[in-house]
Design an enzyme around this catalytic site. Sequence first.
Site, PDB file in Angstrom:
ATOM      1  N   LYS A  22      36.694  51.352  29.549  1.00  0.00           N
ATOM      2  CA  LYS A  22      36.445  51.569  30.954  1.00  0.00           C
ATOM      3  C   LYS A  22      37.767  51.097  31.968  1.00  0.00           C
ATOM      4  O   LYS A  22      38.307  51.739  32.833  1.00  0.00           O
ATOM      5  CB  LYS A  22      35.261  50.659  31.606  1.00  0.00           C
ATOM      6  N   ASN A  23      38.191  49.741  31.841  1.00  0.00           N
ATOM      7  CA  ASN A  23      39.105  49.165  32.275  1.00  0.00           C
ATOM      8  C   ASN A  23      40.498  49.641  32.147  1.00  0.00           C
ATOM      9  O   ASN A  23      41.558  49.459  32.745  1.00  0.00           O
ATOM     10  CB  ASN A  23      39.211  47.638  32.181  1.00  0.00           C
ATOM     11  N   CYS A 125      32.973  39.705  45.517  1.00  0.00           N
ATOM     12  CA  CYS A 125      32.250  40.244  44.770  1.00  0.00           C
ATOM     13  C   CYS A 125      31.430  38.959  43.898  1.00  0.00           C
ATOM     14  O   CYS A 125      31.719  37.780  44.327  1.00  0.00           O
ATOM     15  CB  CYS A 125      32.811  41.177  43.815  1.00  0.00           C
ATOM     16  N   ARG A 130      37.985  37.127  44.761  1.00  0.00           N
ATOM     17  CA  ARG A 130      38.890  38.104  44.289  1.00  0.00           C
ATOM     18  C   ARG A 130      39.846  38.890  45.464  1.00  0.00           C
ATOM     19  O   ARG A 130      39.741  40.009  45.599  1.00  0.00           O
ATOM     20  CB  ARG A 130      38.068  39.212  43.492  1.00  0.00           C
ATOM     21  N   ASP A 315      35.514  38.711  30.332  1.00  0.00           N
ATOM     22  CA  ASP A 315      34.562  39.700  30.326  1.00  0.00           C
ATOM     23  C   ASP A 315      33.600  39.600  29.203  1.00  0.00           C
ATOM     24  O   ASP A 315      32.533  40.434  29.134  1.00  0.00           O
ATOM     25  CB  ASP A 315      35.365  41.207  30.384  1.00  0.00           C
ATOM     26  N   ARG A 407      27.170  50.817  34.696  1.00  0.00           N
ATOM     27  CA  ARG A 407      28.725  51.046  35.389  1.00  0.00           C
ATOM     28  C   ARG A 407      29.729  50.860  34.251  1.00  0.00           C
ATOM     29  O   ARG A 407      30.882  51.285  34.305  1.00  0.00           O
ATOM     30  CB  ARG A 407      28.989  49.793  36.424  1.00  0.00           C
TER      31      ARG A 407
HETATM   32  C1  EPZ Z   1      40.381  43.172  35.947  1.00  0.00           C
HETATM   33  O1  EPZ Z   1      39.959  42.779  37.381  1.00  0.00           O
HETATM   34  C2  EPZ Z   1      39.066  43.772  35.217  1.00  0.00           C
HETATM   35  N1  EPZ Z   1      38.803  44.953  36.085  1.00  0.00           N
HETATM   36  C3  EPZ Z   1      38.041  42.575  35.181  1.00  0.00           C
HETATM   37  O2  EPZ Z   1      36.714  43.432  34.480  1.00  0.00           O
HETATM   38  C4  EPZ Z   1      38.551  41.562  34.502  1.00  0.00           C
HETATM   39  O3  EPZ Z   1      37.432  40.544  34.273  1.00  0.00           O
HETATM   40  C5  EPZ Z   1      39.557  40.948  35.205  1.00  0.00           C
HETATM   41  O4  EPZ Z   1      40.684  42.143  35.361  1.00  0.00           O
HETATM   42  C6  EPZ Z   1      40.302  39.724  34.409  1.00  0.00           C
HETATM   43  O5  EPZ Z   1      40.428  40.089  32.803  1.00  0.00           O
HETATM   44  C7  EPZ Z   1      39.541  45.947  35.775  1.00  0.00           C
HETATM   45  O6  EPZ Z   1      40.258  46.155  34.807  1.00  0.00           O
HETATM   46  C8  EPZ Z   1      38.765  47.221  36.362  1.00  0.00           C
HETATM   47  P1  EPZ Z   1      42.770  40.033  38.144  1.00  0.00           P
HETATM   48  P2  EPZ Z   1      41.234  42.402  38.202  1.00  0.00           P
HETATM   49  O7  EPZ Z   1      43.509  40.676  39.101  1.00  0.00           O
HETATM   50  O8  EPZ Z   1      42.443  43.220  37.916  1.00  0.00           O
HETATM   51  C9  EPZ Z   1      42.924  36.417  40.895  1.00  0.00           C
HETATM   52  C10 EPZ Z   1      34.673  43.847  34.274  1.00  0.00           C
HETATM   53  O9  EPZ Z   1      33.703  43.201  33.920  1.00  0.00           O
HETATM   54  N2  EPZ Z   1      43.739  37.501  41.983  1.00  0.00           N
HETATM   55  O10 EPZ Z   1      43.289  39.925  36.701  1.00  0.00           O
HETATM   56  O11 EPZ Z   1      40.553  42.454  39.483  1.00  0.00           O
HETATM   57  C11 EPZ Z   1      41.447  36.961  41.042  1.00  0.00           C
HETATM   58  O12 EPZ Z   1      40.751  36.461  42.082  1.00  0.00           O
HETATM   59  C12 EPZ Z   1      35.655  43.520  35.454  1.00  0.00           C
HETATM   60  O13 EPZ Z   1      34.854  44.884  33.437  1.00  0.00           O
HETATM   61  C13 EPZ Z   1      44.497  36.710  43.092  1.00  0.00           C
HETATM   62  O14 EPZ Z   1      44.307  35.753  43.384  1.00  0.00           O
HETATM   63  O15 EPZ Z   1      41.137  40.879  37.896  1.00  0.00           O
HETATM   64  C14 EPZ Z   1      41.024  36.156  39.527  1.00  0.00           C
HETATM   65  O16 EPZ Z   1      40.784  34.737  39.809  1.00  0.00           O
HETATM   66  C15 EPZ Z   1      35.302  42.260  36.151  1.00  0.00           C
HETATM   67  N3  EPZ Z   1      45.021  37.519  43.877  1.00  0.00           N
HETATM   68  C16 EPZ Z   1      42.469  36.316  38.750  1.00  0.00           C
HETATM   69  O17 EPZ Z   1      43.456  36.617  39.816  1.00  0.00           O
HETATM   70  C17 EPZ Z   1      45.207  38.782  43.478  1.00  0.00           C
HETATM   71  O18 EPZ Z   1      46.002  39.610  44.392  1.00  0.00           O
HETATM   72  C18 EPZ Z   1      42.567  37.358  37.546  1.00  0.00           C
HETATM   73  O19 EPZ Z   1      42.105  38.747  38.310  1.00  0.00           O
HETATM   74  C19 EPZ Z   1      44.744  39.470  42.169  1.00  0.00           C
HETATM   75  C20 EPZ Z   1      43.885  38.454  41.427  1.00  0.00           C
END
Ligand code: EPZ
Length: 430
Positions: A22-23, A125, A130, A315, A407
Site C-alpha cells: 500500500k505505502n 490523526c 503528523r 507499522d 484500508r
Molecule cells: C509513512 O507515513 C507511512 N504512510 C506510515 O504508514 C508509516 O507509519 C510512516 O511512514 C513511518 O514509517 C505512507 O507511506 C502512506 P513520516 P508518513 O513522514 O510519510 C514526523 C500505515 O499504517 N514528520 O515518515 O506520513 C511525523 O510526525 C501508515 O500504513 C514531521 O514532523 O510518515 C512522524 O513523527 C501509518 N514533519 C515522523 O516524522 C513532516 O513534515 C515520521 O513520519 C513529516 C513528518
Amino acid sequence: MDRIRIRGGRPLIGTIPISGAKNAALPLMATTLLTDQPLTLTNMPRLVDIATMATLLAQHGVDVHRNDHPNGKAGFGGEMRLTTANITSTTAPYELVRRMRASVLVLGPLLARCGRARVSLPGGCAIGTRPVDLHIGGLRQMGASIDLVGGYIEAEAPKGLSGATIVFPMVSVGATENLLMAATLARGDTELVNAAREPEVVDLARCLQAMGADIEGIGTDRLRIRGRDRLGGARHAIVSDRIEAGTYAMAAAITGGRIELLDTRLELILAVAKILTNAGVEFTETATGVVVSRANGALIGVDVMTEPFPGFPTDLQAQMMAVMCTAQGAAMITETIFENRFMHVPELMRMGANITVHQASALVRGVGRLTGAPVMATDLRASVSLVLAGLVAEGTTELNRVYHLDRGYDRLEEKLAACGASVERIKAEG
Ligand code: EPZ
C-alpha cells in the site's frame, strides 16, 4: 458497520500470498501527475486507500483504469493504468485529504508539473499530530512560495522549481517522496540528505528512473536528482508489502503455527525476523518466499524499539505488542516515530494482557492466556494487532470498525482462513 468475528486457539498452517505494498502504491500512483504518458502499475493491492487515491487523481484529470485479475483471489495483484494527458484541477480538496493523509503526496508532483498546487492540510490523526512542515520547507527551498490559507497549502512556482540541497532534520518517508518526485522535474540538481531509505522510497525511485528520471544514491540516505524537462511513461511492478508480510509472520508466531509467505523476500523484513528469532520463531527463505514457524517451544519476551528503515518498523509495533502479550517474561516496546501509537493497549488489556505504559515505552508482562472480547481500534495497525490477539485468545473476539483493516489489508479474512483460522466478516445490516 461490518465486524470481524474470530474464534481463537488454532495454530495457523499454510501459505499466504503477500500483496503489493500500500505505502509504495500510493506515491507511485501520484507519479502519473509528472508525465502525460501512460503509467502502468502491476501487483496493485485491492484496498480502500488505493480507491481513495484513484478518486483524488481522477478529480485532478487523471484517466484511471483498473484491471483486476478475473478470478479475484488473494494473491493475484491487479493492474492499474494511469494517464494524465492534462491536469484539469490543481486542488486536492479537504473532503479527500481528510480521508487519507497520503493525499498530500500530490503536492510535489502538481507543483513541479503545473507551477501551482492547492492541497488541503491533512490535520492530525489517531497516531500523532503528523505535521507536513518538512514537505513545505523543502518545496520552499526549491523556490516555491507557499502560504497556508483557510486550511489549505497554497503553493506557487510560476517559473518552475529549482534544484536545492535539502537536509532533513528527521527522517520522513512522505517528505522524501514528495521532494523526490518534485525534484525530477526541477531545474538543476537536488540533493536530499538524511532521506528515508524505506523499501517503498526505493520502489518509487526505481519507477521514476524507468520514467526517465536521473537519480543516484537509491537505497541510501543521500539522494541526488538531476532535474529533467519531461518524464515518460513506464510499467512497474509494486514491491511486496513488508508490513503485511510482517503481520502474517506474527500470526504464525502468536498461534505457534507455520506459514509460508509467498512473493516476498527476507531482506524486506530483516529487522522483524531478527527480533522474532530471538523470541523463538524460525525464518527460512525459500525460492518462492519466506517460511515462518514456531512449531515447538514457547515465545520469549524481547525488547523492541521502532526506528526508520532498516530498523524495526512502527507499522509493526502494535502487532509485536500483541505477540509479546503471551510470551514468557517481559518485553519493553518503545515507539520513537509517532507520539500516540499505543491506542491498542487498553483494548489488549480488555483481552487480559498485562501492559504498563510510561511515556514512549510499554512494558508487556506475558500472561498465560488472553480471552476473547468485543474490541475496536482507531487505526489500521492497531486493528490488526487485535485480530492477532483474537487468533490466540480463548473464546470469541469481535472486532468493530473493520473499515480500518480494509484500508490496508487485502482480503485479510480470506488469507487467514486459508491457514485454518476461524475468521468471518459479519456484514452490517441494512
Ligand atoms: C509513512 O507515513 C507511512 N504512510 C506510515 O504508514 C508509516 O507509519 C510512516 O511512514 C513511518 O514509517 C505512507 O507511506 C502512506 P513520516 P508518513 O513522514 O510519510 C514526523 C500505515 O499504517 N514528520 O515518515 O506520513 C511525523 O510526525 C501508515 O500504513 C514531521 O514532523 O510518515 C512522524 O513523527 C501509518 N514533519 C515522523 O516524522 C513532516 O513534515 C515520521 O513520519 C513529516 C513528518
